[in-house]
Scaffold this active site. Structure first.
Site, PDB file in Angstrom:
ATOM      1  N   CYS A   1     -18.026  -5.452  12.671  1.00 62.30           N
ATOM      2  CA  CYS A   1     -18.593  -6.077  11.472  1.00 62.30           C
ATOM      3  C   CYS A   1     -19.027  -7.515  11.762  1.00 62.30           C
ATOM      4  O   CYS A   1     -18.220  -8.326  12.236  1.00 62.30           O
ATOM      5  CB  CYS A   1     -17.581  -6.068  10.332  1.00 62.30           C
ATOM      6  SG  CYS A   1     -18.194  -6.843   8.812  1.00 62.30           S
TER       7      CYS A   1
ATOM      8  N   ASP B   1       0.790  -1.234   0.000  1.00 60.08           N
ATOM      9  CA  ASP B   1       0.000   0.000   0.000  1.00 60.08           C
ATOM     10  C   ASP B   1       0.823   1.286   0.000  1.00 60.08           C
ATOM     11  O   ASP B   1       0.252   2.374   0.025  1.00 60.08           O
ATOM     12  CB  ASP B   1      -1.005   0.008   1.158  1.00 60.08           C
ATOM     13  CG  ASP B   1      -0.333   0.158   2.517  1.00 60.08           C
ATOM     14  OD1 ASP B   1       0.897   0.204   2.580  1.00 60.08           O
ATOM     15  OD2 ASP B   1      -1.059   0.228   3.526  1.00 60.08           O
TER      16      ASP B   1
END
Length: 362
Positions: free
Chosen positions: A256, A140
């Site tokens: 989540c 990244d």
């Protein structure tokens, strides 16, 4: 196109998946290099709205970031890969322990950049051994949009919190990408709308209300941005909401529901939490000088923010602690030559429950 199968009856894609698993990747998919170009348009709108804050590096290479083909026109296929860092314990467990600092799960172990990149390079060598070709590997730190590519390759979908979510690994995947000149058979993409449904737990969990809607985040309000990327004083309006978070924030990921399928046993051992980073005491962190900071965070992604930002973050957490015992650790920073640190110390000592002997004397 000629392809040499590693084993009789095995396709190149199957061979790559098998080798990726041997190298520690929990997920591997294939897609066209231009499969996520639409995400580049969304990125441009996000940047134009200023939602990236002071992350000038995103704007500086936006032309490359909008599409892998802008970065490397010869790329034909993308191979997104995911490496699990699923935690064995509840990432929110330290919320009720104000005397310690909360570090995001991803940063409690070894630096993922090094681990993922090493495995990507090894997989790239394997591919070239099977079929001579051109490849490039990215983690990244490079201008490649890994999350949209991973969704296009079916590894997972971008949840309403904008991060990737996997059926098998929940919210806990480090991503990397290999771009190649090979024409590989694409996998079916994932559909984020189908899997998130009406759930808004991630949006509702954000302490600073950084989400301006599903799949839309204003980084300037995000605690991960404020504690890691932002250089300077943290806006007062967000300080109380930071609680004892000193590096990153896991709240939107941790809540989540898909995480119930994530298996901590699948996590790469390089990312297992180091004892000194799992629940560090704020008093100990506030006592670090430059040399001690570098020693403590050697081999950790935390090292890149430097001591000044870490001390700033810890002072905010100490101010939120309501613990007068931390005033002795805060006071020395009132005289820090860095005005950001000195101001954060003054703010911390003015918070309810945290008192300064100097202030009492005055």
């Amino acid at each position: 196109m000629y392809r040499r199968a590693v084993h009789k009856g095995q396709s190149l894609e199957e061979a790559i998946r098998a080798q990726a698993e041997r190298l520690g990747f929990a997920a591997c998919g294939f897609t066209r290099a231009d499969a996520a170009d639409r995400a580049g348009l969304d990125l441009r709108r996000w940047l134009e709205a200023g939602h990236h804050g002071t992350m000038g590096w995103m704007e500086a290479r936006a032309d490359h970031r909008v599409s892998p083909l802008a970065l490397w026109p010869e790329a034909k296929s993308a191979i997104p890969l995911g490496m699990s860092y699923a935690p064995a314990s509840d990432p929110l467990a330290l919320a009720g322990q104000p005397e310690v600092g909360r570090i995001s799960v991803y940063a409690q172990g070894g630096d993922y950049h090094k681990t993922v990149k090493k495995a990507l390079k090894a997989l790239a060598r394997f591919i070239v051994e099977q079929v001579p070709s051109e490849l490039k590997v990215f983690v990244d730190t490079a201008p490649v949009m890994e999350k949209p590519l991973a969704q296009a390759a079916g590894i997972g979908w971008q949840g309403k919190h904008t991060n990737l979510v996997s059926r098998e690994h929940g919210s806990w995947l480090f991503l990397g990408v290999i771009l190649t000149s090979l024409e590989l058979t694409p996998d079916a993409p994932a559909d984020h709308g189908q899997h998130c449904g009406s759930c808004t737990r991630c949006l509702d969990a954000c302490p600073t209300q950084a989400f301006i809607g599903p799949h839309r985040i204003d980084a300037r309000r995000c605690i991960s941005y404020l504690t890691i990327e932002h250089d300077g004083a943290i806006p007062v309006e967000f300080r109380t909401a930071m609680g004892n978070r000193i590096y990153g924030c896991d709240d939107c990921l941790a809540v989540c529901p898909w995480n119930r399928f994530a298996d901590a046993a699948a996590a790469n051992r390089a990312f297992l939490p180091r004892a000194e980073l799992a629940a560090p005491k704020l008093a100990d962190l506030l006592a670090l000088d430059d040399a001690a900071f570098r020693e403590m965070f050697a081999g950790s992604p935390i090292k890149r923010i430097g001591r000044a930002r870490m001390i700033r973050n810890c002072l905010i957490a100490a101010g939120n602690s309501g613990d007068s015992a931390l005033s002795a650790a805060i006071e020395p920073h009132l005289a820090d030559p860095d005005p950001v640190i000195a101001e954060a110390a003054e703010w911390a000592l003015a918070q309810p429950g945290v008192s300064s002997s100097r202030m009492q004397a005055a």
